[in-house]
Design a protein around this motif. Structure first.
Motif, PDB file in Angstrom:
ATOM      1  N   THR A 147       0.820  -1.215   0.000  1.00 43.14           N
ATOM      2  CA  THR A 147       0.000   0.000   0.000  1.00 43.14           C
ATOM      3  C   THR A 147       0.853   1.264   0.000  1.00 43.14           C
ATOM      4  OG1 THR A 147      -0.103  -0.209   2.400  1.00 43.14           O
ATOM      5  CG2 THR A 147      -2.028  -0.983   1.167  1.00 43.14           C
ATOM      6  N   ASP A 148       2.082   1.171   0.541  1.00 44.29           N
ATOM      7  CA  ASP A 148       2.868   2.369   0.822  1.00 44.29           C
ATOM      8  C   ASP A 148       4.153   2.367  -0.018  1.00 44.29           C
ATOM      9  OD1 ASP A 148       4.366   4.384   1.873  1.00 44.29           O
ATOM     10  OD2 ASP A 148       4.299   3.663   3.956  1.00 44.29           O
ATOM     11  N   PRO A 149       4.308   3.355  -0.918  1.00 46.64           N
ATOM     12  CA  PRO A 149       5.511   3.380  -1.764  1.00 46.64           C
ATOM     13  C   PRO A 149       6.803   3.427  -0.940  1.00 46.64           C
ATOM     14  CG  PRO A 149       4.122   5.333  -2.165  1.00 46.64           C
ATOM     15  CD  PRO A 149       3.388   4.465  -1.206  1.00 46.64           C
ATOM     16  N   ALA A 150       6.745   3.990   0.263  1.00 49.01           N
ATOM     17  CA  ALA A 150       7.946   4.084   1.101  1.00 49.01           C
ATOM     18  C   ALA A 150       8.337   2.728   1.695  1.00 49.01           C
ATOM     19  CB  ALA A 150       7.714   5.102   2.218  1.00 49.01           C
ATOM     20  N   GLN A 151       7.404   1.760   1.618  1.00 51.73           N
ATOM     21  CA  GLN A 151       7.651   0.448   2.242  1.00 51.73           C
ATOM     22  C   GLN A 151       8.125  -0.612   1.247  1.00 51.73           C
ATOM     23  OE1 GLN A 151       7.400  -0.750   5.495  1.00 51.73           O
ATOM     24  NE2 GLN A 151       7.522   1.450   5.873  1.00 51.73           N
ATOM     25  N   LEU A 152       8.310  -0.215  -0.036  1.00 54.01           N
ATOM     26  CA  LEU A 152       8.566  -1.230  -1.071  1.00 54.01           C
ATOM     27  C   LEU A 152       9.807  -2.068  -0.789  1.00 54.01           C
ATOM     28  CD1 LEU A 152       7.591   0.568  -4.409  1.00 54.01           C
ATOM     29  CD2 LEU A 152       6.318  -1.182  -3.143  1.00 54.01           C
ATOM     30  N   ALA A 153      10.876  -1.413  -0.278  1.00 55.00           N
ATOM     31  CA  ALA A 153      12.115  -2.167  -0.013  1.00 55.00           C
ATOM     32  C   ALA A 153      11.852  -3.243   1.032  1.00 55.00           C
ATOM     33  CB  ALA A 153      13.222  -1.222   0.431  1.00 55.00           C
ATOM     34  N   ALA A 154      11.113  -2.880   2.078  1.00 57.96           N
ATOM     35  CA  ALA A 154      10.795  -3.856   3.134  1.00 57.96           C
ATOM     36  C   ALA A 154       9.875  -4.956   2.578  1.00 57.96           C
ATOM     37  CB  ALA A 154      10.132  -3.152   4.312  1.00 57.96           C
ATOM     38  N   ASP A 155       8.898  -4.574   1.751  1.00 55.00           N
ATOM     39  CA  ASP A 155       7.982  -5.564   1.161  1.00 55.00           C
ATOM     40  C   ASP A 155       8.739  -6.549   0.264  1.00 55.00           C
ATOM     41  OD1 ASP A 155       5.737  -4.371   2.341  1.00 55.00           O
ATOM     42  OD2 ASP A 155       5.475  -2.983   0.670  1.00 55.00           O
ATOM     43  N   TRP A 156       9.713  -6.004  -0.464  1.00 52.48           N
ATOM     44  CA  TRP A 156      10.491  -6.851  -1.385  1.00 52.48           C
ATOM     45  C   TRP A 156      11.247  -7.928  -0.617  1.00 52.48           C
ATOM     46  CZ3 TRP A 156      16.001  -6.875  -1.914  1.00 52.48           C
ATOM     47  CH2 TRP A 156      16.456  -7.675  -2.983  1.00 52.48           C
ATOM     48  N   GLN A 157      11.725  -7.573   0.613  1.00 51.17           N
ATOM     49  CA  GLN A 157      12.455  -8.537   1.456  1.00 51.17           C
ATOM     50  C   GLN A 157      11.625  -9.809   1.685  1.00 51.17           C
ATOM     51  OE1 GLN A 157      15.504  -8.250   2.857  1.00 51.17           O
ATOM     52  NE2 GLN A 157      15.951  -6.173   2.144  1.00 51.17           N
ATOM     53  N   ALA A 158      10.319  -9.653   1.722  1.00 49.78           N
ATOM     54  CA  ALA A 158       9.455 -10.804   2.016  1.00 49.78           C
ATOM     55  C   ALA A 158       9.630 -11.921   0.986  1.00 49.78           C
ATOM     56  CB  ALA A 158       7.989 -10.363   2.072  1.00 49.78           C
ATOM     57  N   LEU A 159      10.072 -11.559  -0.229  1.00 52.10           N
ATOM     58  CA  LEU A 159      10.281 -12.585  -1.267  1.00 52.10           C
ATOM     59  C   LEU A 159      11.519 -13.437  -0.991  1.00 52.10           C
ATOM     60  CD1 LEU A 159       9.634 -10.800  -4.703  1.00 52.10           C
ATOM     61  CD2 LEU A 159       8.155 -12.455  -3.547  1.00 52.10           C
ATOM     62  N   ARG A 160      12.439 -12.913  -0.197  1.00 52.18           N
ATOM     63  CA  ARG A 160      13.696 -13.620   0.141  1.00 52.18           C
ATOM     64  C   ARG A 160      14.411 -14.156  -1.102  1.00 52.18           C
ATOM     65  NH1 ARG A 160      13.615 -15.678   5.499  1.00 52.18           N
ATOM     66  NH2 ARG A 160      11.756 -15.005   6.607  1.00 52.18           N
ATOM     67  N   GLY A 161      14.445 -13.321  -2.133  1.00 54.20           N
ATOM     68  CA  GLY A 161      15.194 -13.703  -3.338  1.00 54.20           C
ATOM     69  C   GLY A 161      14.428 -14.589  -4.303  1.00 54.20           C
ATOM     70  N   ALA A 162      13.246 -15.052  -3.911  1.00 52.12           N
ATOM     71  CA  ALA A 162      12.465 -15.928  -4.802  1.00 52.12           C
ATOM     72  C   ALA A 162      11.799 -15.103  -5.907  1.00 52.12           C
ATOM     73  CB  ALA A 162      11.406 -16.674  -3.997  1.00 52.12           C
ATOM     74  N   GLU A 163      11.403 -15.786  -6.980  1.00 54.04           N
ATOM     75  CA  GLU A 163      10.661 -15.118  -8.045  1.00 54.04           C
ATOM     76  C   GLU A 163       9.270 -14.743  -7.517  1.00 54.04           C
ATOM     77  OE1 GLU A 163       9.159 -17.722 -11.235  1.00 54.04           O
ATOM     78  OE2 GLU A 163       9.961 -16.277 -12.662  1.00 54.04           O
ATOM     79  N   GLY A 164       8.855 -13.508  -7.838  1.00 50.81           N
ATOM     80  CA  GLY A 164       7.549 -13.055  -7.359  1.00 50.81           C
ATOM     81  C   GLY A 164       6.687 -12.525  -8.484  1.00 50.81           C
ATOM     82  N   ILE A 165       5.403 -12.314  -8.174  1.00 44.64           N
ATOM     83  CA  ILE A 165       4.485 -11.712  -9.131  1.00 44.64           C
ATOM     84  C   ILE A 165       3.813 -10.526  -8.439  1.00 44.64           C
ATOM     85  CG2 ILE A 165       2.701 -13.429  -8.559  1.00 44.64           C
ATOM     86  CD1 ILE A 165       1.606 -13.090 -11.409  1.00 44.64           C
ATOM     87  N   TYR A 166       3.804  -9.399  -9.149  1.00 45.85           N
ATOM     88  CA  TYR A 166       3.156  -8.187  -8.677  1.00 45.85           C
ATOM     89  C   TYR A 166       1.792  -8.124  -9.352  1.00 45.85           C
ATOM     90  CZ  TYR A 166       2.681  -3.118  -7.720  1.00 45.85           C
ATOM     91  OH  TYR A 166       2.274  -1.882  -7.286  1.00 45.85           O
ATOM     92  N   GLU A 167       0.739  -8.093  -8.561  1.00 41.77           N
ATOM     93  CA  GLU A 167      -0.610  -8.046  -9.132  1.00 41.77           C
ATOM     94  C   GLU A 167      -1.300  -6.763  -8.692  1.00 41.77           C
ATOM     95  OE1 GLU A 167      -1.561 -12.850  -8.827  1.00 41.77           O
ATOM     96  OE2 GLU A 167      -3.032 -11.393  -8.138  1.00 41.77           O
ATOM     97  N   ALA A 168      -1.830  -6.019  -9.646  1.00 46.27           N
ATOM     98  CA  ALA A 168      -2.644  -4.857  -9.297  1.00 46.27           C
ATOM     99  C   ALA A 168      -3.801  -5.345  -8.431  1.00 46.27           C
ATOM    100  CB  ALA A 168      -3.169  -4.187 -10.561  1.00 46.27           C
ATOM    101  N   PHE A 169      -4.080  -4.622  -7.354  1.00 45.03           N
ATOM    102  CA  PHE A 169      -5.137  -5.020  -6.426  1.00 45.03           C
ATOM    103  C   PHE A 169      -6.497  -4.946  -7.122  1.00 45.03           C
ATOM    104  CE2 PHE A 169      -8.037  -4.728  -2.847  1.00 45.03           C
ATOM    105  CZ  PHE A 169      -7.516  -5.699  -2.013  1.00 45.03           C
ATOM    106  N   VAL A 170      -7.272  -6.007  -6.975  1.00 46.97           N
ATOM    107  CA  VAL A 170      -8.593  -6.048  -7.607  1.00 46.97           C
ATOM    108  C   VAL A 170      -9.638  -5.579  -6.604  1.00 46.97           C
ATOM    109  CG1 VAL A 170     -10.332  -7.525  -8.681  1.00 46.97           C
ATOM    110  CG2 VAL A 170      -7.893  -8.001  -9.038  1.00 46.97           C
ATOM    111  N   SER A 171     -10.391  -4.561  -7.005  1.00 47.65           N
ATOM    112  CA  SER A 171     -11.487  -4.117  -6.159  1.00 47.65           C
ATOM    113  C   SER A 171     -12.672  -5.027  -6.494  1.00 47.65           C
ATOM    114  CB  SER A 171     -11.765  -2.645  -6.491  1.00 47.65           C
ATOM    115  OG  SER A 171     -13.019  -2.279  -6.023  1.00 47.65           O
ATOM    116  N   PHE A 172     -12.885  -6.032  -5.648  1.00 48.51           N
ATOM    117  CA  PHE A 172     -13.902  -7.021  -6.022  1.00 48.51           C
ATOM    118  C   PHE A 172     -15.135  -6.960  -5.123  1.00 48.51           C
ATOM    119  CE2 PHE A 172     -10.853  -9.420  -3.342  1.00 48.51           C
ATOM    120  CZ  PHE A 172     -11.685 -10.000  -2.409  1.00 48.51           C
ATOM    121  N   GLU A 173     -16.259  -7.329  -5.731  1.00 47.44           N
ATOM    122  CA  GLU A 173     -17.503  -7.374  -4.977  1.00 47.44           C
ATOM    123  C   GLU A 173     -17.630  -8.736  -4.307  1.00 47.44           C
ATOM    124  OE1 GLU A 173     -21.008  -6.183  -7.297  1.00 47.44           O
ATOM    125  OE2 GLU A 173     -22.094  -7.594  -6.008  1.00 47.44           O
TER     126      GLU A 173
END
Ligand SMILES: Nc1ncnc2c1ncn2[C@@H]1O[C@H](COP(=O)(O)OP(=O)(O)O)[C@@H](O)[C@H]1O
Ligand SMILES: [Mg+2]
Length: 356
Positions: free
Chosen positions: A141-167
């Motif tokens: 949610t927070d552009p300032a947190q991207l580096a910390a969020d990226w750490q969660a992948l621990r070097g693995a391949e990841g997929i970035y998905e635009a958040f879906v506003s779903f009903e």
């Protein structure tokens, strides 16, 4: 549940699993307790059977190739290979014109930053391999947190998905035979708690045209992948009324558990029929509606739940899987019911679960 259905149709069942005394092993004739990547044991197993299927998609595709030397694997290793990696899966879907949320492959932090600029926030970052029940996922949610969020992948391949506003979230379980015959169960509507499926009911509360579209998408996906067996499509209904495909599971699905008591043919019998070369069974609901509530490990909380209290309502059915340890978040069983409306059915399984 698959083994029970196969048994009812008179088949003998060999189970291959890295664990002993598994729920399927308790029903099958024999258990091969070996690693999924032990190719020699896979071959020994496949020599003994007439057809191989699976109910877990993280079997290495090399193992399915080894099994296929001796027996047909249904669905085949190609379907498994695509659906066990979120990037291959979404690339397949997008490339064949099936609607998905915009996504990017992420390995490095600059790739993550570029994706956030191009696709925007919020978003969901997921590991490409081995995720289930929301594991390996972070909401961004927070552009300032991207580096910390990226750490969660621990070097693995990841997929970035635009958040879906779903009903709402829906799923369709489809089956296809060797001759290309297709059948789908009624559309299920799903709600999650802590990223884990909580309650499913059928039919989904969506306009008939949308339900038809969900089934047509499912049929198109099974055809394009040339699936022989079962495949489940998880979908979002967006707040602006479109359907987006979320993910595929090349097997029976938790949301389809209500078919055991709710439909003419269960999803498990349907998988048996599809992989054994039999015609498909009728998929319609036996009553106007059905619902299912999951039973997770926390319900045990140091004592056995009060099954008799849940079953005091005679229309409620209990299914327990025979798993060893009731850990928090682990799917241990479910309750189902059928009735004249989805609201009635959901209320009944929820009140039964509350009495546990
Ligand atoms: N792009 C997304 N936008 C909004 N919600 C999402 C998105 N991806 C996943 N979710 C939510 O997280 C749940 C789990 O994600 P999913 O991709 O189905 O992984 P899995 O079921 O394998 O854990 C979904 O059912 C949905 O509720
Ligand atoms: Mg999912």
């Amino acid at each position: 549940m698959f083994a029970l259905a196969a048994r009812e149709l008179g088949y003998r069942i060999l189970i291959y699993s890295p664990e002993n005394d598994t729920p399927a092993g308790q029903i099958g004739d024999e258990e091969f307790c070996c690693a999924y990547d032990d190719l020699e044991q896979i071959r020994a197993f496949a020599r003994r059977v007439e057809v191989v299927t699976f109910e877990f998609e993280n079997v290495p595709s090399l193992s399915t190739t080894a099994a296929a030397e001796f027996a047909p694997v249904r669905p085949d290793g190609r379907v498994l290979h695509i659906t066990q990696n979120r990037l291959r899966e979404k690339t397949f879907l997008e490339g064949n014109g099936f609607p998905v949320t915009p996504f990017r492959r992420i390995v490095t932090l600059p790739e993550l930053e570029a994706a956030a600029r191009e696709l925007g926030l919020p978003a969901v970052l997921k590991t490409a391999d081995f995720g289930y029940d929301g594991k390996g996922q972070t909401k961004l949610t927070d552009p300032a947190q991207l580096a910390a969020d990226w750490q969660a992948l621990r070097g693995a391949e990841g997929i970035y998905e635009a958040f879906v506003s779903f009903e709402k979230e829906i799923s369709v379980v489809g089956a296809r035979t060797m001759r290309g015959e297709f059948a789908a169960f009624p559309v299920f509507e799903n709600s999650h708690a802590n990223h884990i499926l909580d309650v499913t009911f059928a039919p989904a509360a969506i306009p008939p045209a949308l339900a038809r579209q969900a089934v047509e998408l499912t049929e198109g996906i099974l055809r394009k992948l040339d699936v022989v067996g079962l495949l489940t499509v998880e979908m979002f209904v967006t707040t602006d009324g479109r359907i987006l495909v979320n993910e595929l599971a090349p097997r029976t699905h938790n949301s389809g558990h209500l078919t055991i008591d709710g439909c003419v043919t269960s999803q498990f019998e349907q998988q048996v029929r599809a992989v054994c070369g039999l015609p498909l069974g009728a998929t319609e609901l036996r009553q106007p509606a059905a619902a299912m509530a999951n039973l997770l490990g926390h319900l045990w909380n140091e004592r056995e739940p009060n099954w008799a209290a849940a079953l005091a309502e005679a229309r409620v059915k209990l299914h327990l899987y025979g798993k060893g340890q009731p850990r928090v978040g682990r799917k241990m069983g479910h309750l189902t019911t059928t009735g004249s409306s989805a609201e009635e059915c959901v209320a009944r399984v929820l009140s039964a679960r509350a009495r546990l």
